[in-house]
Design a protein around this motif. Structure first.
Motif, PDB file in Angstrom:
ATOM      1  N   HIS A  41      55.490  35.064  34.421  1.00  0.00           N
ATOM      2  CA  HIS A  41      56.369  36.311  34.784  1.00  0.00           C
ATOM      3  C   HIS A  41      57.325  36.487  36.558  1.00  0.00           C
ATOM      4  CE1 HIS A  41      58.506  39.636  34.839  1.00  0.00           C
ATOM      5  NE2 HIS A  41      58.019  40.632  35.992  1.00  0.00           N
ATOM      6  N   GLY A  42      58.125  36.543  36.830  1.00  0.00           N
ATOM      7  CA  GLY A  42      59.096  36.603  37.608  1.00  0.00           C
ATOM      8  C   GLY A  42      59.391  35.956  38.202  1.00  0.00           C
ATOM      9  N   LYS A  43      60.248  35.665  39.869  1.00  0.00           N
ATOM     10  CA  LYS A  43      61.106  35.210  39.765  1.00  0.00           C
ATOM     11  C   LYS A  43      60.435  33.398  40.448  1.00  0.00           C
ATOM     12  CE  LYS A  43      62.125  36.925  44.751  1.00  0.00           C
ATOM     13  NZ  LYS A  43      62.205  37.744  45.519  1.00  0.00           N
ATOM     14  N   GLU A  44      61.744  32.841  40.775  1.00  0.00           N
ATOM     15  CA  GLU A  44      60.810  31.079  41.559  1.00  0.00           C
ATOM     16  C   GLU A  44      59.715  31.449  42.348  1.00  0.00           C
ATOM     17  OE1 GLU A  44      63.277  27.802  42.425  1.00  0.00           O
ATOM     18  OE2 GLU A  44      63.301  26.884  40.218  1.00  0.00           O
ATOM     19  N   LEU A  45      59.143  30.327  42.838  1.00  0.00           N
ATOM     20  CA  LEU A  45      58.322  30.555  43.495  1.00  0.00           C
ATOM     21  C   LEU A  45      58.623  29.994  45.263  1.00  0.00           C
ATOM     22  CD1 LEU A  45      54.923  29.283  42.323  1.00  0.00           C
ATOM     23  CD2 LEU A  45      55.725  31.413  43.176  1.00  0.00           C
TER      24      LEU A  45
ATOM     25  N   ARG B  65      38.775  36.875  37.853  1.00  0.00           N
ATOM     26  CA  ARG B  65      38.238  37.079  35.899  1.00  0.00           C
ATOM     27  C   ARG B  65      39.778  37.675  35.959  1.00  0.00           C
ATOM     28  NH1 ARG B  65      34.323  35.877  37.915  1.00  0.00           N
ATOM     29  NH2 ARG B  65      31.678  37.225  37.836  1.00  0.00           N
ATOM     30  N   GLU B  66      39.879  38.161  34.326  1.00  0.00           N
ATOM     31  CA  GLU B  66      41.195  38.431  33.616  1.00  0.00           C
ATOM     32  C   GLU B  66      41.418  39.843  34.301  1.00  0.00           C
ATOM     33  OE1 GLU B  66      41.952  38.060  29.563  1.00  0.00           O
ATOM     34  OE2 GLU B  66      41.124  40.358  29.610  1.00  0.00           O
ATOM     35  N   VAL B  67      42.691  40.123  34.050  1.00  0.00           N
ATOM     36  CA  VAL B  67      43.446  40.691  35.252  1.00  0.00           C
ATOM     37  C   VAL B  67      43.733  42.314  33.474  1.00  0.00           C
ATOM     38  CG1 VAL B  67      45.426  42.530  36.102  1.00  0.00           C
ATOM     39  CG2 VAL B  67      44.324  40.210  36.783  1.00  0.00           C
ATOM     40  N   ASP B  68      41.940  43.103  34.124  1.00  0.00           N
ATOM     41  CA  ASP B  68      42.914  44.187  32.980  1.00  0.00           C
ATOM     42  C   ASP B  68      42.972  45.437  33.542  1.00  0.00           C
ATOM     43  OD1 ASP B  68      41.327  45.847  35.083  1.00  0.00           O
ATOM     44  OD2 ASP B  68      39.242  45.344  34.848  1.00  0.00           O
ATOM     45  N   LYS B  69      42.707  46.375  32.450  1.00  0.00           N
ATOM     46  CA  LYS B  69      43.714  47.625  32.711  1.00  0.00           C
ATOM     47  C   LYS B  69      44.335  48.112  34.023  1.00  0.00           C
ATOM     48  CE  LYS B  69      45.835  52.337  30.400  1.00  0.00           C
ATOM     49  NZ  LYS B  69      45.665  52.720  29.604  1.00  0.00           N
ATOM     50  N   GLU B  70      43.022  48.814  34.088  1.00  0.00           N
ATOM     51  CA  GLU B  70      42.525  49.448  35.262  1.00  0.00           C
ATOM     52  C   GLU B  70      42.634  48.797  36.440  1.00  0.00           C
ATOM     53  OE1 GLU B  70      40.596  50.709  32.394  1.00  0.00           O
ATOM     54  OE2 GLU B  70      40.431  48.249  32.669  1.00  0.00           O
ATOM     55  N   THR B  71      42.843  47.556  36.726  1.00  0.00           N
ATOM     56  CA  THR B  71      43.007  47.142  38.243  1.00  0.00           C
ATOM     57  C   THR B  71      44.370  46.314  37.500  1.00  0.00           C
ATOM     58  OG1 THR B  71      41.065  45.445  37.830  1.00  0.00           O
ATOM     59  CG2 THR B  71      42.203  44.521  39.361  1.00  0.00           C
ATOM     60  N   ALA B  72      45.635  45.946  36.892  1.00  0.00           N
ATOM     61  CA  ALA B  72      47.166  46.298  36.880  1.00  0.00           C
ATOM     62  C   ALA B  72      47.408  47.664  37.374  1.00  0.00           C
ATOM     63  CB  ALA B  72      47.442  46.186  35.462  1.00  0.00           C
TER      64      ALA B  72
ATOM     65  N   PHE C 126      45.891  36.970  31.837  1.00  0.00           N
ATOM     66  CA  PHE C 126      45.967  38.715  31.835  1.00  0.00           C
ATOM     67  C   PHE C 126      45.691  39.591  30.199  1.00  0.00           C
ATOM     68  CE2 PHE C 126      48.574  36.940  35.537  1.00  0.00           C
ATOM     69  CZ  PHE C 126      48.141  37.682  36.330  1.00  0.00           C
ATOM     70  N   SER C 127      45.190  40.726  30.533  1.00  0.00           N
ATOM     71  CA  SER C 127      45.041  41.392  28.703  1.00  0.00           C
ATOM     72  C   SER C 127      46.313  41.741  29.110  1.00  0.00           C
ATOM     73  CB  SER C 127      44.138  42.375  29.350  1.00  0.00           C
ATOM     74  OG  SER C 127      44.462  43.556  30.038  1.00  0.00           O
ATOM     75  N   ASP C 128      46.358  42.047  27.376  1.00  0.00           N
ATOM     76  CA  ASP C 128      47.737  41.504  27.392  1.00  0.00           C
ATOM     77  C   ASP C 128      48.177  43.867  28.073  1.00  0.00           C
ATOM     78  OD1 ASP C 128      47.940  40.621  25.835  1.00  0.00           O
ATOM     79  OD2 ASP C 128      47.024  41.703  23.798  1.00  0.00           O
ATOM     80  N   GLU C 129      47.957  44.692  27.600  1.00  0.00           N
ATOM     81  CA  GLU C 129      47.854  45.989  28.621  1.00  0.00           C
ATOM     82  C   GLU C 129      48.348  46.106  29.827  1.00  0.00           C
ATOM     83  OE1 GLU C 129      44.789  49.468  26.471  1.00  0.00           O
ATOM     84  OE2 GLU C 129      44.244  47.731  28.262  1.00  0.00           O
ATOM     85  N   ALA C 130      47.377  44.653  30.856  1.00  0.00           N
ATOM     86  CA  ALA C 130      47.643  44.168  32.289  1.00  0.00           C
ATOM     87  C   ALA C 130      48.987  43.781  32.506  1.00  0.00           C
ATOM     88  CB  ALA C 130      46.494  43.901  33.395  1.00  0.00           C
ATOM     89  N   PHE C 131      49.062  43.176  31.636  1.00  0.00           N
ATOM     90  CA  PHE C 131      49.935  42.267  31.366  1.00  0.00           C
ATOM     91  C   PHE C 131      51.891  42.984  31.382  1.00  0.00           C
ATOM     92  CE2 PHE C 131      53.520  39.585  30.299  1.00  0.00           C
ATOM     93  CZ  PHE C 131      53.762  38.171  31.473  1.00  0.00           C
ATOM     94  N   ALA C 132      51.363  43.590  30.658  1.00  0.00           N
ATOM     95  CA  ALA C 132      52.673  44.946  30.262  1.00  0.00           C
ATOM     96  C   ALA C 132      52.990  45.703  31.463  1.00  0.00           C
ATOM     97  CB  ALA C 132      52.171  45.625  28.602  1.00  0.00           C
ATOM     98  N   ILE C 133      51.842  45.930  32.194  1.00  0.00           N
ATOM     99  CA  ILE C 133      51.835  46.670  33.614  1.00  0.00           C
ATOM    100  C   ILE C 133      52.772  46.309  34.148  1.00  0.00           C
ATOM    101  CG2 ILE C 133      50.370  48.633  34.964  1.00  0.00           C
ATOM    102  CD1 ILE C 133      48.783  49.088  32.904  1.00  0.00           C
TER     103      ILE C 133
END
Length: 512
Positions: free
Chosen positions: A243-247, A311-318, A334-341
Motif C-alpha cells: 500500500h501507499g505511494k512509491e518509495l 512481528r505481525e502488526v495486529d489490530k491494537e498496534t495498528a 499485517f493482520s487483516d484488521e491492521a491492514f484495514a486500519i
C-alpha cells in the motif's frame, strides 16, 4: 539499414514466436538453432538451420555451433568496406543484418540451492556472447536485440521505415554490451567467491534497475534504485509493497537502516528511524508494548518516521500507529484488521519482508569521488565480543539486560554515537557529533529525568573521562563501551568514584 537475414537464438523465449512470425511476414530469412529453432518450426515459422549456413554440424554437445566464419563473417563485415565485401563473396558468406540473442540462464542456474559447479559451468554461454558482441561492435550495419521488450519497437520501425534506424541500432548495441557485461560480472563474482578471494585486483559488480525515483536526496538530484541479482533476501529490494505511494530515495535509505537495526532483536521489537538514525527503539512482551516504548522514546521525532517491526502488526498496534503520521511501516505481515486500519491513510507505505530469510554476508559498497570503498558488513554482536567488567562494581542483572539492548542500538547510530536506555527502550540518542561528550550531552538532554537509572552505550572508546563525568551527573548507573583508549584508566577511575558499573567489549562500531 535494410534487414534481409536475421539470426535468432534465445534462452528467454518470451515473445519470440510472434516476433519471428512478423519478421517472416516482412520477407526476412530467419536462421536459428537448437531449442529456438524447434520452437519456431513447431509454430510454423520458416527457419534455416545454422548447420545449413555453416556446412558444419553442431559438435561437443552443442558447445560449438555458431562459432564459425559463415556466421561471424556475416555479422562483422562492414558493408561499406570493399575488401570486406570481396572476402564475403570469395568465401560464399551472406551478410546477417539482425541478431536476436540472449544468453544461457546462468543466474537462474546458480540460484538453485542444490546447484553443482558442473551445472554452473555448463550454463556459461560462449557462442551467445560472441554473437552479441560481434553484432554490437558492428552496430553501424547490424542490429542486435537482447531484450524481448524491444521486439515491438524493432517491428514497428521495420514496418514503418523498412529498416532499423541508426540511433536505434546504437541504443540496442549499448544495451547489448550492458547485457554481456552483467552476465560476465555475475560469472566472475560466482567463481571468485568459490576461490575465497575477498578483494580481487578488479571488482566487477552488476545491478538491475528496479525503479526510477522521482528524485534523489534532494529534489534537484536525479536518482534510480538498483537491485543486486541474487542479493540478500532480507533487503528493501525484495520487500513487497502492499500500500501507499512509491518509495523515495530517502525512504529506501531509511528503510534499509530500519531493517538492519530490527534484525538485532529476537523478542518483539520496534525501531523508528529518521534520517538514517534511530529516534526510538523499544522491546516488550507484545508488539503493542514495544511500539508504545518506541513512540514514547521520542514522540516528536517519530513524526514522519520509518517504522520496522519484527512481528505481525495486529489490530491494537495498528490503531496506535494510525494516530500518528508515519511514512513507512515494515513488518513480516499485517493482520487483516491492521491492514484495514492502516490503509485508511492513502499515502502510508506498508511493506512486508521475509524475516526468516537467512543472513547473507554481502560486501558494503560506498562510492567516493573517483572510486569505491568496499568492506564487510558489521555483523559483529555481543555474542562475538568479550564482556569485561573493568570497574569495582559489577552491573546488576537488570543493568546487564539494558546494556545489551543499548549496545544493539548504538551500533546503528551515526558516529560519534551515544545511546541511553531504560526499561527496554531508548530514552536518549546522540548521533553524528564531532566529539563524544557532545553526543552524550545531547542524549542526556533528550532523556531528561529518564536519564536517572538509565544505562549508556558508546560506539567507541572514551578519549577522556568527561563522558563518564557527564553520565554520572545525569544519574546514569552503568556504561558499555569498547575500551582501548590510552586514558582508559581515567574513565575507570571516574566510574569507580561515582559507583558506575562499566563494561568493556573490545569492539567499536563506527558508522559514518
Amino acid at each position: 539499414m535494410a534487414v534481409k537475414r536475421a539470426l535468432i537464438s534465445v534462452s528467454n523465449k518470451e515473445g519470440v514466436i510472434p516476433f519471428a512470425k512478423q519478421l517472416a511476414e516482412l520477407g526476412i530469412d530467419i536462421i536459428s538453432t537448437g531449442g529456438t529453432k524447434r520452437a519456431l518450426e513447431d509454430a510454423g515459422v520458416p527457419v534455416i538451420s545454422i548447420s545449413d549456413v555453416t556446412g558444419f554440424p553442431e559438435i561437443l554437445d552443442g558447445r560449438v555451433k555458431t562459432l564459425h566464419p559463415a556466421i561471424h563473417g556475416g555479422i562483422l563485415a562492414v558493408r561499406s568496406d570493399e575488401r570486406h565485401q570481396a572476402a564475403l563473396a570469395e568465401h560464399g558468406i551472406r551478410p546477417i543484418d539482425l541478431v536476436v540473442v540472449n544468453l544461457y540462464p546462468f543466474q537462474q542456474t546458480i540460484a538453485k540451492p542444490d546447484v553443482t559447479l558442473a551445472e554452473a559451468i555448463e550454463n556459461i554461454d560462449i557462442g551467445g556472447p560472441t554473437m552479441v558482441r560481434a553484432a554490437a561492435k558492428n552496430y553501424a550495419d547490424v542490429a542486435i536485440v537482447v531484450d524481448p521488450a524491444d521486439y515491438p519497437m524493432v517491428i514497428e520501425e521495420l514496418k514503418t521505415t523498412g529498416s532499423i534506424q541508426a540511433k536505434t541500432r546504437q541504443q540496442l548495441a549499448a544495451k547489448a554490451f550492458r547485457h554481456t557485461a552483467a552476465y560476465d560480472a555475475m560469472i566472475a563474482e560466482y567463481l571468485t567467491n568459490l576461490t575465497g578471494e575477498n578483494y580481487p585486483e578488479t571488482l566487477t559488480v552488476t545491478y538491475t534497475k528496479k525503479q526510477s525515483l522521482r528524485y534523489g536526496e534532494n529534489p534537484h538530484q536525479s536518482a534510480a534504485f538498483y537491485a543486486k541479482p541474487l542479493g540478500a533476501a532480507f533487503s528493501i529490494a525484495n520487500a513487497a509493497q502492499l500500500h501507499g505511494k512509491e518509495l523515495s530515495y530517502n525512504n529506501i535509505n531509511d528503510a534499509n537502516a530500519a531493517i538492519n537495526l530490527i534484525r538485532e532483536f529476537q523478542e518483539p521489537a520496534v525501531a523508528a528511524i529518521k534520517h538514517m538514525n534511530p529516534c526510538g527503539v523499544g522491546v516488550g512482551a507484545t508488539l503493542l508494548e514495544a511500539f508504545t516504548k518506541a513512540y514514547e522514546a521520542d514522540p516528536v521525532s517519530i513524526f514522519g518516521g520509518i517504522i520496522a517491526v519484527n512481528r505481525e502488526v495486529d489490530k491494537e498496534t495498528a490503531e496506535r500507529m494510525h494516530d500518528i503520521f508515519l511514512e513507512i511501516v515494515i513488518a513480516p505481515s499485517f493482520s487483516d484488521e491492521a491492514f484495514a486500519i492502516l490503509t485508511k491513510k492513502k499515502n502510508i507505505r506498508l511493506l512486508t519482508l521475509d524475516f526468516t530469510a537467512p543472513d547473507v554476508k554481502e560486501k558494503m559498497l560506498v562510492s567516493v569521488n573517483g572510486g569505491l570503498l568496499v568492506q564487510e558488513a558489521d555483523t559483529f554482536t555481543l555474542e562475538d565480543a568479550e564482556w569485561n567488567v573493568v570497574t569495582k562494581r559489577e552491573p546488576t542483572e537488570a543493568e546487564r539486560e539494558q546494556l545489551r539492548f543499548a549496545w544493539k542500538v548504538v551500533k546503528h547510530v551515526k558516529s560519534n554515537a551515544i545511546v541511553l536506555a531504560k526499561n527496554g527502550m531508548t530514552v536518549g540518542v546522540g548521533a553524528g557529533q564531532m566529539n563524544r561528550v557532545g553526543a552524550a550531552k545531547i542524549a542526556i538532554e533528550q532523556a531528561g529525568e529518564q536519564a536517572v537509572g538509565a544505562v549508556l552505550a558508546s560506539d567507541a572508546f572514551f578519549p577522556m573521562d568527561d563522558t563518564v563525568e557527564a553520565a554520572a551527573k545525569a544519574g546514569i548507573t552503568a556504561i558499555i563501551q569498547p575500551g582501548g583508549s590510552i586514558r582508559d584508566a581515567d574513565s575507570i577511575r571516574k566510574a569507580d568514584e561515582y559507583g558506575i558499573a562499566m563494561v568493556f567489549t573490545g569492539v567499536r562500531h563506527f558508522k559514518h
